[in-house]
Motif scaffolding. Sequence first.
Motif, PDB file in Angstrom:
ATOM      1  N   CYS A  37       0.845  -1.196   0.000  1.00 21.42           N
ATOM      2  CA  CYS A  37       0.000   0.000   0.000  1.00 21.42           C
ATOM      3  C   CYS A  37       0.881   1.247   0.000  1.00 21.42           C
ATOM      4  CB  CYS A  37      -0.919  -0.006   1.216  1.00 21.42           C
ATOM      5  SG  CYS A  37      -2.013   1.428   1.312  1.00 21.42           S
ATOM      6  N   GLY A  38       0.844   1.985  -1.109  1.00 23.47           N
ATOM      7  CA  GLY A  38       1.646   3.207  -1.196  1.00 23.47           C
ATOM      8  C   GLY A  38       1.145   4.295  -0.266  1.00 23.47           C
ATOM      9  N   ALA A  39      -0.177   4.372  -0.053  1.00 23.41           N
ATOM     10  CA  ALA A  39      -0.729   5.382   0.856  1.00 23.41           C
ATOM     11  C   ALA A  39      -0.215   5.164   2.274  1.00 23.41           C
ATOM     12  CB  ALA A  39      -2.252   5.326   0.825  1.00 23.41           C
ATOM     13  N   TYR A  40      -0.145   3.907   2.690  1.00 21.62           N
ATOM     14  CA  TYR A  40       0.392   3.594   4.017  1.00 21.62           C
ATOM     15  C   TYR A  40       1.874   3.937   4.099  1.00 21.62           C
ATOM     16  CZ  TYR A  40       2.016   0.742   7.933  1.00 21.62           C
ATOM     17  OH  TYR A  40       2.614   0.325   9.086  1.00 21.62           O
ATOM     18  N   MET A  41       2.596   3.784   2.988  1.00 20.67           N
ATOM     19  CA  MET A  41       4.020   4.080   2.978  1.00 20.67           C
ATOM     20  C   MET A  41       4.283   5.569   3.183  1.00 20.67           C
ATOM     21  SD  MET A  41       5.940   1.296   2.347  1.00 20.67           S
ATOM     22  CE  MET A  41       4.878   0.490   3.531  1.00 20.67           C
ATOM     23  N   VAL A  42       3.454   6.400   2.534  1.00 19.97           N
ATOM     24  CA  VAL A  42       3.779   7.827   2.502  1.00 19.97           C
ATOM     25  C   VAL A  42       3.027   8.640   3.557  1.00 19.97           C
ATOM     26  CG1 VAL A  42       2.025   8.490   0.804  1.00 19.97           C
ATOM     27  CG2 VAL A  42       4.172   9.729   0.909  1.00 19.97           C
ATOM     28  N   ARG A  43       1.766   8.276   3.844  1.00 19.29           N
ATOM     29  CA  ARG A  43       0.993   9.048   4.820  1.00 19.29           C
ATOM     30  C   ARG A  43       0.166   8.116   5.709  1.00 19.29           C
ATOM     31  NH1 ARG A  43       0.181  14.597   4.273  1.00 19.29           N
ATOM     32  NH2 ARG A  43       2.036  15.533   3.343  1.00 19.29           N
ATOM     33  N   PHE A  44      -1.062   7.843   5.245  1.00 17.12           N
ATOM     34  CA  PHE A  44      -2.003   6.995   5.977  1.00 17.12           C
ATOM     35  C   PHE A  44      -2.889   6.297   4.965  1.00 17.12           C
ATOM     36  CE2 PHE A  44      -3.872  11.186   5.547  1.00 17.12           C
ATOM     37  CZ  PHE A  44      -5.097  10.913   4.967  1.00 17.12           C
ATOM     38  N   CYS A  45      -3.442   5.184   5.379  1.00 17.45           N
ATOM     39  CA  CYS A  45      -4.365   4.453   4.526  1.00 17.45           C
ATOM     40  C   CYS A  45      -5.791   4.743   4.997  1.00 17.45           C
ATOM     41  CB  CYS A  45      -4.090   2.958   4.574  1.00 17.45           C
ATOM     42  SG  CYS A  45      -5.221   1.976   3.549  1.00 17.45           S
ATOM     43  N   PRO A  46      -6.678   5.197   4.118  1.00 18.81           N
ATOM     44  CA  PRO A  46      -8.055   5.494   4.538  1.00 18.81           C
ATOM     45  C   PRO A  46      -8.784   4.289   5.114  1.00 18.81           C
ATOM     46  CG  PRO A  46      -7.590   6.506   2.414  1.00 18.81           C
ATOM     47  CD  PRO A  46      -6.433   5.614   2.724  1.00 18.81           C
ATOM     48  N   HIS A  47      -8.384   3.081   4.735  1.00 22.43           N
ATOM     49  CA  HIS A  47      -9.045   1.888   5.282  1.00 22.43           C
ATOM     50  C   HIS A  47      -8.814   1.756   6.784  1.00 22.43           C
ATOM     51  CE1 HIS A  47     -10.218  -0.059   1.443  1.00 22.43           C
ATOM     52  NE2 HIS A  47      -9.185   0.611   0.955  1.00 22.43           N
ATOM     53  N   ASP A  48      -7.756   2.382   7.293  1.00 19.50           N
ATOM     54  CA  ASP A  48      -7.465   2.291   8.727  1.00 19.50           C
ATOM     55  C   ASP A  48      -8.174   3.358   9.543  1.00 19.50           C
ATOM     56  OD1 ASP A  48      -5.776   0.223   8.090  1.00 19.50           O
ATOM     57  OD2 ASP A  48      -3.956   1.466   8.074  1.00 19.50           O
ATOM     58  N   LEU A  49      -8.831   4.315   8.898  1.00 17.21           N
ATOM     59  CA  LEU A  49      -9.391   5.454   9.625  1.00 17.21           C
ATOM     60  C   LEU A  49     -10.796   5.215  10.156  1.00 17.21           C
ATOM     61  CD1 LEU A  49      -8.251   8.385   7.286  1.00 17.21           C
ATOM     62  CD2 LEU A  49      -7.092   7.483   9.299  1.00 17.21           C
ATOM     63  N   PHE A  50     -11.569   4.342   9.525  1.00 20.28           N
ATOM     64  CA  PHE A  50     -12.992   4.237   9.843  1.00 20.28           C
ATOM     65  C   PHE A  50     -13.383   2.837  10.305  1.00 20.28           C
ATOM     66  CE2 PHE A  50     -12.355   7.216   6.276  1.00 20.28           C
ATOM     67  CZ  PHE A  50     -12.687   8.395   6.926  1.00 20.28           C
ATOM     68  N   VAL A  51     -12.469   2.167  10.948  1.00 16.01           N
ATOM     69  CA  VAL A  51     -12.758   0.807  11.423  1.00 16.01           C
ATOM     70  C   VAL A  51     -13.863   0.861  12.484  1.00 16.01           C
ATOM     71  CG1 VAL A  51     -11.781  -1.252  12.498  1.00 16.01           C
ATOM     72  CG2 VAL A  51     -10.394   0.119  10.900  1.00 16.01           C
ATOM     73  N   ASN A  52     -14.863  -0.027  12.339  1.00 16.96           N
ATOM     74  CA  ASN A  52     -15.989  -0.138  13.283  1.00 16.96           C
ATOM     75  C   ASN A  52     -16.808   1.148  13.361  1.00 16.96           C
ATOM     76  OD1 ASN A  52     -15.232  -2.775  13.951  1.00 16.96           O
ATOM     77  ND2 ASN A  52     -13.882  -2.081  15.603  1.00 16.96           N
ATOM     78  N   THR A  53     -16.939   1.847  12.250  1.00 17.57           N
ATOM     79  CA  THR A  53     -17.822   3.006  12.161  1.00 17.57           C
ATOM     80  C   THR A  53     -18.782   2.807  10.983  1.00 17.57           C
ATOM     81  OG1 THR A  53     -16.390   4.273  10.670  1.00 17.57           O
ATOM     82  CG2 THR A  53     -15.975   4.495  13.036  1.00 17.57           C
ATOM     83  N   ARG A  54     -19.739   3.730  10.830  1.00 18.25           N
ATOM     84  CA  ARG A  54     -20.672   3.625   9.707  1.00 18.25           C
ATOM     85  C   ARG A  54     -19.968   3.808   8.367  1.00 18.25           C
ATOM     86  NH1 ARG A  54     -25.368   7.759  10.643  1.00 18.25           N
ATOM     87  NH2 ARG A  54     -23.548   9.059  11.112  1.00 18.25           N
ATOM     88  N   SER A  55     -18.803   4.443   8.372  1.00 21.91           N
ATOM     89  CA  SER A  55     -18.035   4.662   7.137  1.00 21.91           C
ATOM     90  C   SER A  55     -16.915   3.647   6.959  1.00 21.91           C
ATOM     91  CB  SER A  55     -17.452   6.077   7.140  1.00 21.91           C
ATOM     92  OG  SER A  55     -18.463   7.051   7.232  1.00 21.91           O
ATOM     93  N   ASP A  56     -17.005   2.508   7.646  1.00 22.60           N
ATOM     94  CA  ASP A  56     -15.951   1.492   7.568  1.00 22.60           C
ATOM     95  C   ASP A  56     -15.756   1.039   6.117  1.00 22.60           C
ATOM     96  OD1 ASP A  56     -14.128  -0.512   7.947  1.00 22.60           O
ATOM     97  OD2 ASP A  56     -15.162  -1.400   9.657  1.00 22.60           O
TER      98      ASP A  56
END
Length: 352
Positions: A37-56
Amino acid sequence: MDAQRALLDELMGAARNMTDEERKGFKEVTWDDKEVCGAYMVRFCPHDLFVNTRSDLGPCPRIHDPKLKESFEKSPRHDVFVPKFETELAQFCEKLVMDLDRRVRRGRERLAQEVEPAPAQPLSSEKAEQLSQLEDKIKNLLEQVESLGEAGKVDEAEALMRKVDTLNTEKAALTQQTLPDKVLLLAQEKKMALCEICGSFLVANDAVERTQSHITGKQHIGYGMVRDFISEYKLAKEKGREEERLAREKETEERRKQREKELDSRRRSVSGDRDRHRDRERERDRYRDRDLDRERSRDWNGRGNRDGGRSGEWRSRNGRDGARDRNRDRSRSRSPVRHGHRRSPRSPVHPY
């Protein structure tokens, strides 16, 4: 379990449980592989931001490995791949924000509908007691739902929310007048507020604790990070374009100055050639004038002699012989015979 597996992979490698045959065809993953995951390498991965929420968004299909991220940060190609990874992340985040903004617009439209419910008729004492009990139960259940949501117990929170919905239905049945269900729903929504960051509906003028709980919630923080990154990325791109424009203008100005310098150098060279040519012409004129002066001088001296100037030319041709002839002429001019003086016979004659 996943955290323990990731820890073992970091300590012992991903091929720790493979046989010798499996190891032969095994290729170790590096940070520049497509599976990472390039996003995880450089900043953050959006998949990690909304775990167990309505926007998961669910788990990320690519690899998240802190060891690979560390290797990427130490790599000499780090600065080359950062713009590529940031562009991919910005595209993903912009799609998320576009979907969220559509939900926010729909929520605004629902809240903007001005539907006032008919005035409620006074309730009997029995119904008023039942309504009070229902409201207390709903309040307690909502507090439990909030606690379970903060603890990450989504299933339990959803079960309690279903009970809250049932109690709200009973409450609506007690207070329901002749108004349609849609009118009652819209009237209830008029008491709600909309969060412009994450698109969640909030209770208007709610308690400070609930408002603070929403602000510190995972969904609100996650969308805030996404929006901040998009703003930062666009600002950096705009700054980069401005720097490129200034660099192009500077390069154009330097080329213009260089052309002017070369043109001025050529002009000075041509001017120098002209000056040298003019100096040579002047030098030739001086030599020509000097020769003319000499000719005039010879002509003038020649006109002063009896031979009409021929003696000057003759002297010029004969050099010293001419000088001896002049001396002989002077000797003859002083001769006493020529001047009418005769020597006395007594006078001794001196031989010459």
